[in-house]
Design a protein around this motif. Structure first.
Motif, PDB file in Angstrom:
ATOM      1  N   ASN A  37       0.731  -1.276  -0.001  1.00  0.00           N
ATOM      2  CA  ASN A  37       0.102  -0.077   0.017  1.00  0.00           C
ATOM      3  C   ASN A  37       0.753   1.242  -0.077  1.00  0.00           C
ATOM      4  O   ASN A  37       0.210   2.384   0.042  1.00  0.00           O
ATOM      5  N   THR A  38       2.120   1.116   0.013  1.00  0.00           N
ATOM      6  CA  THR A  38       3.132   2.243  -0.024  1.00  0.00           C
ATOM      7  C   THR A  38       3.377   2.788  -1.594  1.00  0.00           C
ATOM      8  O   THR A  38       4.055   3.715  -1.864  1.00  0.00           O
ATOM      9  N   VAL A  39       3.024   1.972  -2.705  1.00  0.00           N
ATOM     10  CA  VAL A  39       3.211   2.293  -3.872  1.00  0.00           C
ATOM     11  C   VAL A  39       1.880   2.440  -4.747  1.00  0.00           C
ATOM     12  O   VAL A  39       0.875   1.868  -4.439  1.00  0.00           O
ATOM     13  N   LYS A  40       2.198   3.042  -5.847  1.00  0.00           N
ATOM     14  CA  LYS A  40       1.027   3.264  -6.645  1.00  0.00           C
ATOM     15  C   LYS A  40       1.294   2.597  -8.054  1.00  0.00           C
ATOM     16  O   LYS A  40       2.449   2.977  -8.597  1.00  0.00           O
ATOM     17  N   PRO A  41       0.697   1.808  -8.707  1.00  0.00           N
ATOM     18  CA  PRO A  41       1.050   1.203  -9.847  1.00  0.00           C
ATOM     19  C   PRO A  41       0.998   2.167 -11.272  1.00  0.00           C
ATOM     20  O   PRO A  41      -0.328   2.888 -11.037  1.00  0.00           O
ATOM     21  N   LEU A  42       1.790   2.360 -11.896  1.00  0.00           N
ATOM     22  CA  LEU A  42       1.752   3.067 -13.161  1.00  0.00           C
ATOM     23  C   LEU A  42       1.545   2.478 -14.374  1.00  0.00           C
ATOM     24  O   LEU A  42       0.917   2.812 -15.347  1.00  0.00           O
ATOM     25  N   LEU A  43       2.252   1.082 -14.526  1.00  0.00           N
ATOM     26  CA  LEU A  43       2.044   0.196 -15.470  1.00  0.00           C
ATOM     27  C   LEU A  43       2.139  -0.990 -14.916  1.00  0.00           C
ATOM     28  O   LEU A  43       3.228  -1.448 -14.232  1.00  0.00           O
ATOM     29  N   THR A  44       1.101  -2.016 -15.095  1.00  0.00           N
ATOM     30  CA  THR A  44       1.306  -3.336 -14.589  1.00  0.00           C
ATOM     31  C   THR A  44       1.132  -4.287 -15.771  1.00  0.00           C
ATOM     32  O   THR A  44       0.151  -4.205 -16.415  1.00  0.00           O
ATOM     33  N   THR A  45       2.005  -5.536 -15.784  1.00  0.00           N
ATOM     34  CA  THR A  45       1.760  -6.251 -16.562  1.00  0.00           C
ATOM     35  C   THR A  45       1.759  -7.572 -16.294  1.00  0.00           C
ATOM     36  O   THR A  45       2.576  -7.951 -15.036  1.00  0.00           O
ATOM     37  N   ARG A  95       8.984 -17.907 -18.565  1.00  0.00           N
ATOM     38  CA  ARG A  95      10.179 -17.386 -18.727  1.00  0.00           C
ATOM     39  C   ARG A  95      10.230 -16.025 -19.234  1.00  0.00           C
ATOM     40  O   ARG A  95      11.458 -15.384 -19.268  1.00  0.00           O
ATOM     41  N   ASP A  96       9.113 -15.338 -19.877  1.00  0.00           N
ATOM     42  CA  ASP A  96       8.971 -14.073 -20.341  1.00  0.00           C
ATOM     43  C   ASP A  96       8.731 -12.888 -19.248  1.00  0.00           C
ATOM     44  O   ASP A  96       8.417 -13.357 -18.107  1.00  0.00           O
ATOM     45  N   ALA A  97       9.006 -11.873 -19.496  1.00  0.00           N
ATOM     46  CA  ALA A  97       9.017 -10.581 -18.628  1.00  0.00           C
ATOM     47  C   ALA A  97       8.717  -9.504 -19.473  1.00  0.00           C
ATOM     48  O   ALA A  97       9.130  -9.166 -20.436  1.00  0.00           O
ATOM     49  N   SER A  98       7.826  -8.745 -18.919  1.00  0.00           N
ATOM     50  CA  SER A  98       7.190  -7.528 -19.495  1.00  0.00           C
ATOM     51  C   SER A  98       7.524  -6.346 -18.411  1.00  0.00           C
ATOM     52  O   SER A  98       7.504  -6.872 -17.385  1.00  0.00           O
TER      53      SER A  98
END
Length: 505
Positions: free
Chosen positions: A353-361, A366-369
């Motif tokens: 709760n200390t952070v705000k998401p700006l972009l979440t994927t 084994r893939d990463a976005s």
């Protein structure tokens, strides 16, 4: 050439089996079986390295330079095969492997040139003063000497430049130290083909075969055994904080403690000053996105945190970063374990709760976005976990209310490999306030750039205060890295015929 892995260890010129095998887990292409390392193999390799030291450690600089150049030549002779198996095992793009191979051969040749010049020896002579009162002064000479056999741990994210014949190995061999490499199980085939190149260079130049051994992974006891072996005199390591700290503790607990030169990672904060942010918010955001996601964010110099002053310019910066990140396609990570750690790190931040998401994927397997989060300076300072490295294409924007708060935040960071100031001419006074803080926190301080891309030159420092590395006075990149594997020896009242040949030319 076509490369078919032997699946064996190279110990002092012999290809040997181990106790069972483990299977490689390539990103694509065939899997192969590789022999598991053993404590017995470690003992053989270390004993051979000690035997080799009595000739190699006292060889001429010209002989060692010729050996380093021969290794580079043999690597280039296997160029296509190295790229093929390297891309299969790691999932890294062909262009990245080709560039890394060039860096690997380049630093081998750079060290050859460096030792031929002889400046690294730091030769000093204080002449005798026989008539000095109340007591005469003897003649004293000083020169740097190799420490003995060195252990090197291959890195997961640089299968060439920080692994079998990478910077640690090149620096140690240049200094006159035989090397025992503990290969990384993420790319055993790449390690083996580079070991073949070194073996060919050994035969070509006639150096003692014990000067180099490769013991593959698959067994944690191998790493523990090599750092605890009494014949090993120093260790070079690039990897995780947890793994590096465990090995560091083993080195310190030995009956004869030895230096552990561990490069353990960093979040590499960037500080965006007001005038630069006003003038170039979008450009800096786009550049950050590219640096953050290069090689799927699997670089120890990835700039993971951007500190900005709250306001409309900060909004423009974050919007540009999000837009650029949104265009980045999923990338294959180096190993299943690294991918899982990235996914776990992303989930850990998303749940706070200390952070705000700006972009979440969401990513699979084994893939990463890319992912981007935001926090206030107050919350960042209160939550230590926000300053921990997440290995992969993830970033955190920290918003502060003023330059005073930005400086306070900078003081709160732990040791870093790098720190960056983005500034314009009108930001000079603010930058002057930050510079003393950042130079205490990082081994390399940048202005108006991005820290990914480490030049292999005389002036480079790739290290920093703990936990970025375990020795703040050392670097693992550049010619100064040779100092890790040397120690000064003073010679008092030596006749010329008894002096080391390094004093003679």
């Amino acid at each position: 050439m076509v490369f078919t892995p032997k699946g064996k260890h190279l110990v002092a010129g012999e290809w040997l089996d181990g106790a069972g095998t483990f299977a490689s887990t390539p990103a694509h292409g065939p899997s192969h079986e590789y022999a598991i390392g053993t404590v017995e193999l470690v003992n053989r390799a270390c004993e051979a390295a000690e035997e080799a030291f009595w000739s190699y450690g006292y060889s001429s600089r010209a002989e060692r330079a010729a050996f380093l150049r021969a290794i580079a030549d043999e690597i280039e002779a296997r160029a296509e095969a190295i790229t093929e198996i390297g891309t299969q095992e790691t999932g890294l793009p062909v262009a990245r492997l080709q560039g890394e191979r060039g860096r690997t051969t380049g630093q081998l040749r750079l060290f050859a040139d460096h030792i031929e010049k002889g400046d690294y020896l730091d030769r000093r002579v204080d002449a005798a003063l026989p008539d000095r009162q109340p007591a005469p002064r003897p003649e004293i000479r000083l020169v740097q000497r190799p420490v003995g056999p060195v252990a090197v741990f291959g890195a997961s994210n640089f299968p060439l430049a920080f692994s079998t014949a990478g910077g640690d190995t090149a620096a140690a061999l240049a200094a006159g130290c035989p090397v025992v490499v503990k290969g990384h199980s993420a790319h055993p085939g790449t390690g083996e083909i580079i070991a073949e190149a070194i073996e060919a260079a050994i035969r070509k130049t006639g150096v003692h075969p014990g000067v180099f051994s490769l013991i593959q992974g698959g067994n944690r006891q191998v790493g523990e055994a090599v750092v605890q072996h009494p014949l090993i005199k120093a260790v070079g390591f690039t990897g995780s904080l947890a793994g590096g700290r465990a090995l560091f503790n083993l080195c310190a607990a030995r009956p004869e403690p030895i230096p552990f030169f561990g490069e353990l990672g960093s979040v590499n904060p960037m500080f965006l000053l007001p005038e630069a942010l006003k003038a170039r918010a979008e450009t800096i955001g786009q550049g950050w996105a590219g640096s953050m996601t290069g090689s799927a964010g699997q670089l120890c110099t990835k700039p993971g945190i951007a500190v900005v002053i709250e306001g409309a310019d900060a909004d423009r910066f974050t919007a540009a970063t999000v837009e650029a990140l949104g265009k980045v396609q999923p990338q294959t990570m180096l190993t299943d374990g690294i991918a899982k750690a990235y996914h776990d790190g992303r989930a850990r931040l998303a749940e706070r709760n200390t952070v705000k998401p700006l972009l979440t994927t969401d990513s699979n397997g084994r893939d990463a976005s890319p992912n981007l989060f935001e926090a206030t300076g107050e919350r960042f300072l209160a939550d230590h976990a926000l300053g921990e490295e997440v290995f992969g294409p993830l970033g955190l924007v920290v918003r502060v209310g003023s330059l005073d708060e930005m400086e306070q935040l900078a003081r709160g960071f732990e040791g870093q490999l790098t720190a960056t100031i983005h500034m314009d001419a009108a930001d000079l006074d603010a930058a002057r306030r930050l510079r003393p803080v950042l130079e205490r926190k990082a081994g390399r301080v940048l202005v108006n750039g991005f820290p990914t891309g480490v030049e292999v030159v005389d002036s480079m420092v790739h290290g920093g205060p703990y936990p970025a590395s375990t020795n703040f006075g050392a670097t693992s990149v550049g010619t100064m890295s040779i100092r890790r594997f040397l120690r000064p020896v003073a010679y008092q009242n030596f006749p010329e015929g008894l002096l080391p040949t390094e004093f003679l030319g």
